[in-house]
Motif scaffolding. Structure first.
Motif, mmCIF file in Angstrom:
data_model
loop_
_atom_site.group_PDB
_atom_site.id
_atom_site.type_symbol
_atom_site.label_atom_id
_atom_site.label_comp_id
_atom_site.label_asym_id
_atom_site.label_seq_id
_atom_site.Cartn_x
_atom_site.Cartn_y
_atom_site.Cartn_z
ATOM 1 N N ARG A 147 0.804 -1.228 0.000
ATOM 2 C CA ARG A 147 0.000 0.000 0.000
ATOM 3 C C ARG A 147 0.840 1.283 0.000
ATOM 4 N N PRO A 148 1.806 1.466 0.899
ATOM 5 C CA PRO A 148 2.547 2.737 0.888
ATOM 6 C C PRO A 148 3.582 2.845 -0.237
ATOM 7 N N HIS A 149 3.877 1.719 -0.894
ATOM 8 C CA HIS A 149 4.924 1.729 -1.923
ATOM 9 C C HIS A 149 4.377 1.431 -3.309
ATOM 10 N N TYR A 150 3.036 1.441 -3.442
ATOM 11 C CA TYR A 150 2.443 1.016 -4.707
ATOM 12 C C TYR A 150 2.808 1.949 -5.854
ATOM 13 N N GLY A 151 2.844 3.248 -5.583
ATOM 14 C CA GLY A 151 3.193 4.182 -6.647
ATOM 15 C C GLY A 151 4.580 3.929 -7.201
ATOM 16 N N GLN A 152 5.545 3.691 -6.313
ATOM 17 C CA GLN A 152 6.907 3.434 -6.765
ATOM 18 C C GLN A 152 7.004 2.104 -7.501
ATOM 19 N N ALA A 153 6.284 1.089 -7.037
ATOM 20 C CA ALA A 153 6.290 -0.205 -7.719
ATOM 21 C C ALA A 153 5.687 -0.084 -9.112
ATOM 22 N N THR A 154 4.604 0.683 -9.216
ATOM 23 C CA THR A 154 3.978 0.888 -10.518
ATOM 24 C C THR A 154 4.895 1.649 -11.457
ATOM 25 N N LEU A 155 5.555 2.668 -10.941
ATOM 26 C CA LEU A 155 6.494 3.443 -11.746
ATOM 27 C C LEU A 155 7.635 2.563 -12.238
ATOM 28 N N PHE A 156 8.166 1.725 -11.353
ATOM 29 C CA PHE A 156 9.231 0.809 -11.744
ATOM 30 C C PHE A 156 8.785 -0.088 -12.896
ATOM 31 N N ALA A 157 7.579 -0.666 -12.776
ATOM 32 C CA ALA A 157 7.077 -1.565 -13.818
ATOM 33 C C ALA A 157 6.885 -0.836 -15.138
ATOM 34 N N HIS A 158 6.308 0.370 -15.081
ATOM 35 C CA HIS A 158 6.097 1.145 -16.307
ATOM 36 C C HIS A 158 7.418 1.517 -16.963
ATOM 37 N N GLN A 159 8.362 1.986 -16.170
ATOM 38 C CA GLN A 159 9.639 2.425 -16.732
ATOM 39 C C GLN A 159 10.400 1.266 -17.353
ATOM 40 N N HIS A 160 10.389 0.116 -16.682
ATOM 41 C CA HIS A 160 11.105 -1.019 -17.257
ATOM 42 C C HIS A 160 10.421 -1.521 -18.523
ATOM 43 N N THR A 161 9.089 -1.539 -18.528
ATOM 44 C CA THR A 161 8.362 -1.970 -19.725
ATOM 45 C C THR A 161 8.695 -1.072 -20.906
ATOM 46 N N GLU A 162 8.693 0.227 -20.684
ATOM 47 C CA GLU A 162 9.044 1.160 -21.758
ATOM 48 C C GLU A 162 10.483 0.969 -22.216
ATOM 49 N N ASP A 163 11.384 0.734 -21.266
ATOM 50 C CA ASP A 163 12.789 0.516 -21.600
ATOM 51 C C ASP A 163 12.957 -0.761 -22.424
ATOM 52 N N PHE A 164 12.236 -1.814 -22.032
ATOM 53 C CA PHE A 164 12.299 -3.069 -22.787
ATOM 54 C C PHE A 164 11.789 -2.872 -24.200
ATOM 55 N N GLU A 165 10.664 -2.196 -24.348
ATOM 56 C CA GLU A 165 10.097 -1.981 -25.682
ATOM 57 C C GLU A 165 11.049 -1.202 -26.576
ATOM 58 N N ARG A 166 11.795 -0.298 -25.989
ATOM 59 C CA ARG A 166 12.727 0.519 -26.771
ATOM 60 C C ARG A 166 14.007 -0.244 -27.120
ATOM 61 N N ARG A 167 14.603 -0.918 -26.150
ATOM 62 C CA ARG A 167 15.909 -1.542 -26.343
ATOM 63 C C ARG A 167 15.836 -2.921 -26.978
ATOM 64 N N SER A 168 14.731 -3.631 -26.780
ATOM 65 C CA SER A 168 14.654 -5.030 -27.194
ATOM 66 C C SER A 168 14.684 -5.210 -28.703
ATOM 67 N N ARG A 169 14.377 -4.167 -29.448
ATOM 68 C CA ARG A 169 14.407 -4.282 -30.913
ATOM 69 C C ARG A 169 15.793 -4.646 -31.417
ATOM 70 N N ASP A 170 16.815 -4.366 -30.622
ATOM 71 C CA ASP A 170 18.187 -4.618 -31.051
ATOM 72 C C ASP A 170 18.605 -6.075 -30.879
ATOM 73 N N TYR A 171 17.865 -6.855 -30.068
ATOM 74 C CA TYR A 171 18.333 -8.221 -29.822
ATOM 75 C C TYR A 171 17.235 -9.291 -29.796
ATOM 76 N N ILE A 172 15.992 -8.938 -29.514
ATOM 77 C CA ILE A 172 14.949 -9.960 -29.438
ATOM 78 C C ILE A 172 14.712 -10.665 -30.783
ATOM 79 N N PRO A 173 14.681 -9.971 -31.920
ATOM 80 C CA PRO A 173 14.528 -10.707 -33.185
ATOM 81 C C PRO A 173 15.604 -11.777 -33.378
ATOM 82 N N ASP A 174 16.829 -11.507 -32.953
ATOM 83 C CA ASP A 174 17.897 -12.510 -33.053
ATOM 84 C C ASP A 174 17.624 -13.702 -32.144
ATOM 85 N N ARG A 175 17.113 -13.448 -30.929
ATOM 86 C CA ARG A 175 16.797 -14.559 -30.028
ATOM 87 C C ARG A 175 15.666 -15.404 -30.615
#
Length: 203
Positions: free
Chosen positions: A104-132
């Motif tokens: 409850r007191p940390h939900y905002g930070q947990a949500t922010l972490f999940a959103h930021q990592h998801t966006e980072d994955f979507e941006r960076r993964s184009r360089d290596y996921i097709p190869d995998r």
């Protein structure tokens, strides 16, 4: 999310905000990764935030049960972070009171972490996921799955999680958790994935 289909198989590679939030809460709770869940820590470090009245054993038990419910499916979940009230209420209503109290007191930070990592994955993964994906397809061809007349069609899900070590874990029937660093390393990735495919597609 990345998707590919062949003969007798389909492959999805994505990151899952639900798992990201669960791992974030595990770190907040100070649960030892060697005891429950994938056995290495998140990258970056998350400081433990359990209070003096927290019930550590209960949190560990609740977290392990929740993690199992998130990782034992064999179909890709809807890749979206639920609104705060929904997840908190779900934890409370489904027998996870200590986790809900921690979240409850940390939900905002947990949500922010999940959103930021998801966006980072979507941006960076184009360089290596097709190869995998190419490498997994080649491994399936080498194993004879692509052209096997009697092979049962299966969906393989590879879920990226930002853990520190280059590791992968097979969970459920055909769901693979793979760390970010592993997915960026072709040789190490093949070393982990090849034996897992022999389990998913036994001959």
């Amino acid at each position: 999310m990345y998707f590919r289909r062949g003969n007798n198989w389909s492959l999805t590679i994505y990151t899952d905000p639900h798992l990201l939030m669960a791992l974030y809460l595990r770190e907040l709770a100070g649960v030892n990764p060697a005891e429950v869940g994938p056995n290495c820590r998140l990258e970056p470090d998350v400081k433990e935030r359990t209070g003096p009245h927290s019930v550590h054993g209960q949190i560990k038990q609740e977290w392990g049960s929740w993690w199992d419910s998130l990782t034992t499916h064999d179909t890709a979940p809807e890749v979206a972070v639920p609104v705060p009230a929904n997840l908190l209420e779900w934890l409370e209503d489904n027998g996870y009171p200590e986790l809900a109290r921690l979240a409850r007191p940390h939900y905002g930070q947990a949500t922010l972490f999940a959103h930021q990592h998801t966006e980072d994955f979507e941006r960076r993964s184009r360089d290596y996921i097709p190869d995998r994906m190419d490498e997994i397809e080649q491994l399936l061809i080498e194993r004879g799955i692509e052209h096997a007349a009697d092979a049962m069609e299966k969906q393989i899900s590879v879920i990226e999680v930002p853990l520190k070590e280059p590791r992968a874990w097979l969970t459920g029937g055909s769901t693979i958790l793979a760390s970010s660093v592993l997915l960026r390393d072709s040789k190490a990735f093949r070393g982990f994935i090849q034996p897992m495919l022999t389990i998913i597609f036994p001959i």
